[in-house]
Design an enzyme around this catalytic site. Structure first.
Site, PDB file in Angstrom:
ATOM      1  N   PRO A 151       0.825  -1.214   0.000  1.00  0.00           N
ATOM      2  CA  PRO A 151       0.000   0.000   0.000  1.00  0.00           C
ATOM      3  C   PRO A 151       0.863   1.270   0.000  1.00  0.00           C
ATOM      4  O   PRO A 151       2.080   1.209   0.149  1.00  0.00           O
ATOM      5  CB  PRO A 151      -0.756  -0.134   1.311  1.00  0.00           C
ATOM      6  CG  PRO A 151       0.227  -0.801   2.215  1.00  0.00           C
ATOM      7  CD  PRO A 151       1.053  -1.711   1.367  1.00  0.00           C
ATOM      8  N   TRP A 152       0.182   2.405  -0.094  1.00  0.00           N
ATOM      9  CA  TRP A 152       0.885   3.694  -0.166  1.00  0.00           C
ATOM     10  C   TRP A 152       1.137   4.314   1.212  1.00  0.00           C
ATOM     11  O   TRP A 152       1.886   5.261   1.324  1.00  0.00           O
ATOM     12  CB  TRP A 152       0.053   4.691  -1.011  1.00  0.00           C
ATOM     13  CG  TRP A 152      -1.391   4.733  -0.581  1.00  0.00           C
ATOM     14  CD1 TRP A 152      -2.428   4.049  -1.145  1.00  0.00           C
ATOM     15  CD2 TRP A 152      -1.956   5.434   0.539  1.00  0.00           C
ATOM     16  NE1 TRP A 152      -3.586   4.284  -0.453  1.00  0.00           N
ATOM     17  CE2 TRP A 152      -3.325   5.141   0.591  1.00  0.00           C
ATOM     18  CE3 TRP A 152      -1.425   6.294   1.510  1.00  0.00           C
ATOM     19  CZ2 TRP A 152      -4.177   5.660   1.562  1.00  0.00           C
ATOM     20  CZ3 TRP A 152      -2.266   6.810   2.488  1.00  0.00           C
ATOM     21  CH2 TRP A 152      -3.621   6.496   2.506  1.00  0.00           C
ATOM     22  N   ARG A 161       8.859  -5.178   5.141  1.00  0.00           N
ATOM     23  CA  ARG A 161       8.226  -6.147   6.042  1.00  0.00           C
ATOM     24  C   ARG A 161       7.869  -7.434   5.290  1.00  0.00           C
ATOM     25  O   ARG A 161       7.770  -8.507   5.884  1.00  0.00           O
ATOM     26  CB  ARG A 161       6.979  -5.513   6.672  1.00  0.00           C
ATOM     27  CG  ARG A 161       6.351  -6.359   7.734  1.00  0.00           C
ATOM     28  CD  ARG A 161       5.594  -5.548   8.728  1.00  0.00           C
ATOM     29  NE  ARG A 161       4.262  -5.212   8.264  1.00  0.00           N
ATOM     30  CZ  ARG A 161       3.438  -4.412   8.942  1.00  0.00           C
ATOM     31  NH1 ARG A 161       3.826  -3.858  10.070  1.00  0.00           N
ATOM     32  NH2 ARG A 161       2.248  -4.162   8.491  1.00  0.00           N
ATOM     33  N   THR A 232      -9.904  -4.862   3.057  1.00  0.00           N
ATOM     34  CA  THR A 232     -10.528  -6.180   3.213  1.00  0.00           C
ATOM     35  C   THR A 232     -11.219  -6.582   1.913  1.00  0.00           C
ATOM     36  O   THR A 232     -11.146  -7.744   1.491  1.00  0.00           O
ATOM     37  CB  THR A 232     -11.534  -6.143   4.379  1.00  0.00           C
ATOM     38  OG1 THR A 232     -10.817  -5.826   5.576  1.00  0.00           O
ATOM     39  CG2 THR A 232     -12.249  -7.475   4.564  1.00  0.00           C
ATOM     40  N   VAL A 234     -10.521  -5.816  -1.292  1.00  0.00           N
ATOM     41  CA  VAL A 234      -9.576  -6.312  -2.307  1.00  0.00           C
ATOM     42  C   VAL A 234      -8.930  -7.616  -1.823  1.00  0.00           C
ATOM     43  O   VAL A 234      -8.738  -8.559  -2.592  1.00  0.00           O
ATOM     44  CB  VAL A 234      -8.503  -5.237  -2.626  1.00  0.00           C
ATOM     45  CG1 VAL A 234      -7.461  -5.780  -3.590  1.00  0.00           C
ATOM     46  CG2 VAL A 234      -9.151  -3.987  -3.190  1.00  0.00           C
ATOM     47  N   GLU A 252      -2.915  -8.679   5.038  1.00  0.00           N
ATOM     48  CA  GLU A 252      -2.961  -7.722   6.153  1.00  0.00           C
ATOM     49  C   GLU A 252      -3.979  -6.669   5.731  1.00  0.00           C
ATOM     50  O   GLU A 252      -3.700  -5.834   4.880  1.00  0.00           O
ATOM     51  CB  GLU A 252      -1.553  -7.154   6.360  1.00  0.00           C
ATOM     52  CG  GLU A 252      -1.338  -6.571   7.731  1.00  0.00           C
ATOM     53  CD  GLU A 252      -1.581  -5.084   7.733  1.00  0.00           C
ATOM     54  OE1 GLU A 252      -2.737  -4.699   8.032  1.00  0.00           O
ATOM     55  OE2 GLU A 252      -0.650  -4.341   7.452  1.00  0.00           O
ATOM     56  N   CYS A 286      -3.482   1.174   9.188  1.00  0.00           N
ATOM     57  CA  CYS A 286      -4.425   0.088   9.517  1.00  0.00           C
ATOM     58  C   CYS A 286      -4.588  -0.079  11.023  1.00  0.00           C
ATOM     59  O   CYS A 286      -5.585  -0.630  11.471  1.00  0.00           O
ATOM     60  CB  CYS A 286      -3.923  -1.242   8.956  1.00  0.00           C
ATOM     61  SG  CYS A 286      -3.724  -1.218   7.207  1.00  0.00           S
ATOM     62  N   GLU A 380     -13.695   1.959   8.675  1.00  0.00           N
ATOM     63  CA  GLU A 380     -12.364   2.491   8.948  1.00  0.00           C
ATOM     64  C   GLU A 380     -12.270   3.874   8.290  1.00  0.00           C
ATOM     65  O   GLU A 380     -12.469   4.005   7.082  1.00  0.00           O
ATOM     66  CB  GLU A 380     -11.350   1.525   8.327  1.00  0.00           C
ATOM     67  CG  GLU A 380      -9.938   1.765   8.747  1.00  0.00           C
ATOM     68  CD  GLU A 380      -8.991   0.721   8.150  1.00  0.00           C
ATOM     69  OE1 GLU A 380      -9.365   0.049   7.172  1.00  0.00           O
ATOM     70  OE2 GLU A 380      -7.871   0.600   8.666  1.00  0.00           O
TER      71      GLU A 380
HETATM   72  C1  SIN Z   1      -0.248  -0.393   8.383  1.00  0.00           C
HETATM   73  O1  SIN Z   1      -0.934   0.604   8.443  1.00  0.00           O
HETATM   74  O2  SIN Z   1      -0.608  -1.378   7.731  1.00  0.00           O
HETATM   75  C2  SIN Z   1       1.081  -0.500   9.066  1.00  0.00           C
HETATM   76  C3  SIN Z   1       1.160   0.197  10.331  1.00  0.00           C
HETATM   77  C4  SIN Z   1       2.337  -0.231  11.165  1.00  0.00           C
HETATM   78  O3  SIN Z   1       3.190  -1.008  10.722  1.00  0.00           O
HETATM   79  O4  SIN Z   1       2.389   0.200  12.311  1.00  0.00           O
END
Ligand code: SIN
Length: 476
Positions: A151-152, A161, A232, A234, A252, A286, A380
């Site tokens: 994601p952006w 990660r 969720t 996609v 995730e 997220c 969200e």
């Molecule tokens: C995310 O927003 O998916 C990552 C946030 C984080 O790694 O703390």
């Protein structure tokens, strides 16, 4: 490497930067100016990258763990050395304030460092046999070529990660970064090559057509793993597509984190940590606090202190050292934030801070008395809006917190140790921050339950996602 923006802008296929006539613009959300025209990969480039990934996988899996670790270690060091350039790129392409960008680069590098070390610790096992003439061995092997979609919102950390554990495990990786933030991903790939990363092991396909580029990877049996961070909606579609070739999947997905502030909490700390949990990355995370519940006896005091601190956050140019909150990523993000605020107000909530938009900038917003049926509490928000509501007692707090189909992160503030354990264990979430507004760190498991996804990233759990178990029974 093209130098005008000091960042590559072509697709990386094999070990070569592939110039493409098709381009798409990357637009700064702060100035709405075009930052760069980036190569627009299509299905043909996807097919080529796929073949390269399959070819590169064989040698990379055969390289020793020490060789893989060495490449990752050098990559880690280069990422740190290029902290400033990467932070600037993120400020330009998706509006992250410089100081947050620098912190993200260190966070991103942390995954590479951790997996450089962990690559050397993928130990096998010997299982006792009931037969004297047999030896039962278990070894861990790379799952195979991986296709990843990032994601952006964390353009550097969400790449490392995923990529670092995959590479540590011996997998090759093709990355499709978000349309909004391809430059950071391409820069990271350039550093990987500079670190001695072999051609084809890590490839990047920027594109304005994610569906067309993803299709070959989803359909091909030889791609053995899909990893995705995003919505969720996609994620569910990708899960179905990946099922057709029975790929391993890590998802995730959406958050919607609740915060529970109990009356026995350290108030100052609860305010500061909840502020970070909400306004880090302008709420575009997220794990951002999406619903803040405060126990009745301290609700007013908390709200006052929280609104004061939110008002003090500086909104502005992401390239300025002073800025705490940059712009939202695009028009669609702004519209969602505005519609959530308007909906809450129409249902009787009170605005005590913020609520103003200029361009794509939205001032840190605090709302009191938000009703449970408000959009803010059902979806969200992904923006700098803090909806506050009141609860009475632990049971009600847990009922509010768990009444959500997603379960990524939740936060609890209390000084009562027994309550901390009780509530943390009862929360239906993959991550719980107790008196901690930012629990994410490279060595810990990150991921959710329910509609927040499958699998974990980070730590030894993140590495297992890229390993297959092979059992060898040896007759003597
Ligand atoms: C995310 O927003 O998916 C990552 C946030 C984080 O790694 O703390």
């Amino acid at each position: 490497m093209q130098k005008s923006l000091d960042a590559p802008k072509e697709a990386l296929i094999g070990g070569t930067w592939r110039p493409l006539e098709r381009r798409f613009p990357v637009v700064s959300p702060a100035t709405l100016e075009v930052v760069a025209e980036v190569a627009d990969a299509g299905p043909q480039e996807a097919e080529e990258a796929l073949e390269e990934a399959v070819r590169a996988q064989r040698d990379w899996a055969r390289a020793t763990a020490y060789e893989r670790s060495g490449v990752l270690r050098r990559w880690f060091e280069l990422i740190l050395r290029h902290e400033e350039a990467l932070a600037r790129l993120m400020a330009l392409e998706m509006g992250k304030p410089l100081k947050e960008g620098r912190a993200e680069v260190r966070y991103a590098a942390g995954f590479v460092e951790w997996y450089a070390e962990e690559a050397k610790r993928v130990h096998g096992e010997i299982v006792p046999s009931q037969f004297p003439h047999k030896r039962l061995l278990v070894r861990y092997e790379p799952v195979g070529p991986v296709y990843g979609i990032t994601p952006w919102n964390f353009p550097a950390a969400m790449v490392t990660r995923k990529v670092a554990p995959a590479l540590a495990a011996g997998c090759s990786f093709v990355l499709k970064p978000a349309e909004e933030s391809p430059l950071t991903a391409l820069y990271l790939a350039w550093l990987f090559l500079e670190a001695g990363g072999p051609p084809g092991v890590f490839q990047v396909l920027p594109t304005s057509d994610p569906v067309a580029v993803s299709r070959p990877f989803l359909e091909d049996e030889r791609i053995r793993k899909l990893t995705f961070t995003g919505s969720t909606e996609v994620g569910l579609r990708l899960y179905q597509e990946a099922a057709k070739t029975l790929k391993r999947v890590s998802l995730e997905l959406g958050g919607g984190a609740p915060v529970l502030v109990f009356a026995d909490a350290d108030l100052g700390r609860a305010v500061e940590e909840t502020l970070r949990a909400k306004f880090r990355n302008a709420g575009e995370s997220c794990v951002a606090a999406n619903r803040i519940f405060v126990e009745a006896p301290i609700a007013e005091t908390f709200a006052q202190a929280y609104a004061e601190r939110a008002k003090a956050l500086r909104v502005g140019d992401p390239l300025s050292e002073e800025t705490d909150i940059g712009p939202l990523v695009n028009e669609q993000a702004l519209r969602k934030v505005q519609s959530h605020v308007e909906d809450a107000l129409s249902r009787g909530a009170t605005l005590v801070a913020g609520g103003e938009a200029t361009g794509l900038f939205f001032t840190p917003t605090v709302l009191l008395g938000v009703k449970p049926d408000s959009l803010l509490f059902r979806e969200e928000t992904f923006g700098p809006v803090a909806p506050l509501s009141v609860f009475q007692g632990e049971e009600e707090a847990l009922r509010y917190a768990n009444a959500f189909p997603v379960g990524l992160a939740a936060y609890v503030f209390t000084r009562d140790l027994s309550r901390a354990f009780r509530v943390a264990e009862a929360l239906e979430y993959g991550i719980v921050g107790v008196n901690d507004g930012v629990p994410s760190t490279p060595q810990a498991p990150f991921g959710g339950v329910k509609r927040s996804g499958l699998g974990r990233e980070g730590g030894r759990w993140g590495l297992q996602e890229y390993l297959e178990v092979k059992y060898i029974s040896m007759g003597l």
